[in-house]
Scaffold this active site. Sequence first.
Site, mmCIF file in Angstrom:
data_model
loop_
_atom_site.group_PDB
_atom_site.id
_atom_site.type_symbol
_atom_site.label_atom_id
_atom_site.label_comp_id
_atom_site.label_asym_id
_atom_site.label_seq_id
_atom_site.Cartn_x
_atom_site.Cartn_y
_atom_site.Cartn_z
ATOM 1 N N CYS A 126 28.858 15.427 -38.086
ATOM 2 C CA CYS A 126 28.630 16.638 -37.303
ATOM 3 C C CYS A 126 29.179 16.353 -35.914
ATOM 4 O O CYS A 126 28.533 15.679 -35.114
ATOM 5 C CB CYS A 126 27.154 16.992 -37.232
ATOM 6 S SG CYS A 126 26.811 18.371 -36.109
ATOM 7 N N CYS A 167 26.880 18.217 -32.990
ATOM 8 C CA CYS A 167 25.511 17.811 -32.651
ATOM 9 C C CYS A 167 25.030 16.766 -33.638
ATOM 10 O O CYS A 167 25.546 15.645 -33.626
ATOM 11 C CB CYS A 167 24.568 19.010 -32.545
ATOM 12 S SG CYS A 167 24.571 20.160 -33.927
ATOM 13 N N SER A 168 24.081 17.108 -34.520
ATOM 14 C CA SER A 168 23.539 16.089 -35.408
ATOM 15 C C SER A 168 23.113 16.679 -36.744
ATOM 16 O O SER A 168 22.140 16.232 -37.339
ATOM 17 C CB SER A 168 22.367 15.381 -34.735
ATOM 18 O OG SER A 168 21.411 16.347 -34.326
ATOM 19 N N CYS A 169 23.820 17.699 -37.206
ATOM 20 C CA CYS A 169 23.466 18.343 -38.473
ATOM 21 C C CYS A 169 23.530 17.332 -39.612
ATOM 22 O O CYS A 169 24.496 16.572 -39.727
ATOM 23 C CB CYS A 169 24.406 19.512 -38.752
ATOM 24 S SG CYS A 169 24.278 20.810 -37.519
#
Lengths: 219, 105, 105
Positions: A124, A127-129
Amino acid sequence: MSTHDHGDHVHPEHGADDPHAPIDDFDHYRPESLLMEQALRELLMEQGVFTAEDIQRQIDLTESRTPALGARVIARAWVDDAFRAALLADAKPALGSAFELDLANTPELTVLENTQAVHHVVCCTLCSCYPRNILGIPPAWYKSREYRSRVVIEPRSVLKEFGTELPAQREIRVVDSTADMRYLVIPLRPQGTEGWDEERLAALVTRDSMIGVAQALVP
Amino acid sequence: MSKNVHDMGGDPAGLIDRAEHSRTLFDQRVDAMLRLLAHPQKGYFTVDAMRRSIESLDPQAYHELAYYERWVRAVRQLAIERGLVDEAALEQRMASIAARRAVKP
Amino acid sequence: MSRPALAAGVAVKVGTAEPSTHCRTPHYLRGKHGVVVRTLGRYPNPEALAYHKPGLPPITLYQVEFDAAEVWGERLREAPYRITADIFEHWLEPAVPDSGQGNAA
């Protein structure tokens, strides 16, 4: 539960039973961050937005999703063709019924199968998906600037850092989770595991192999 | 506008630190607060608003703050935006907690 | 708007807009040519959700595949590979296949 298991970063002055444990980790975090968390939590509880029990239940739910669950899913997919087909076609219903998971109110999920021809690696960049509803919280490196910046422009080099060298002819597909869909990888089933049962197979499925930075362990 | 700080695909960067970090109670609580507030059936705000708030941190703060430190600042901003907490009351509470802590041996 | 406008296999080009507001189209893919892999459903627009607006009607989301050579051009330093990303319909326009390539492959 102890929150001080940081190797040599343990605070000698605060035991695990310290009633003031909420403010901890002054080594790691700015005091302002810790104060902000506690103040927000207190005020939101006082407003009736949530209760202390809600917080604890949410923490317990989050902690209950670990790569061990993902490993069971992958092992099942390796031995059960019908389940694998259902998983690849529509992951959430397949998982919900096979593993009795309540996946309502969690993001959509697509399962991608690694083969001799193609290797998927998930990231990702924005962000941090991450497929938290199956694997839990992502590892720190997954959220790092280095991984997010580099994996889309030098995937083979990044895989090499993880000790993963793929045959030159295997196509790499870097999967950037940029929106509402989360991705889980079915790693290649290792050779020499013919006839193994699910439990034995699950022990070969690492978290990193379900992200795609590694392959399943070789027996 | 040029590329924002969070949008880092393809940027030059060094080796990946693969150290595993266990979560602290702070991490867990910030995570839980966001999940509860952004739960579709509560709907105080969305994960999208959370991302927008994180992305609006200044670039230096974005890089210097730990992951959940970014999050707690975003939760703070959104809780204020949505009228769930009053900014002055929050400042006051932070000060009183700090004072309580300072008294501790 | 009930059926997705773009079918699997359709060549697309990602928009080149530079909004200063929140969006989920990574910068490194802006203006790049790719091919639709599949539709991923319809979702409220994150560009509105981020500001506490409903983002309706929902927008179709597509998984789009790109050649690394198309994405990175002269910056490419590895053997050919592909990148997929999930892009909302309003960021995509139909494109002539193979256009915009040839600068690195």
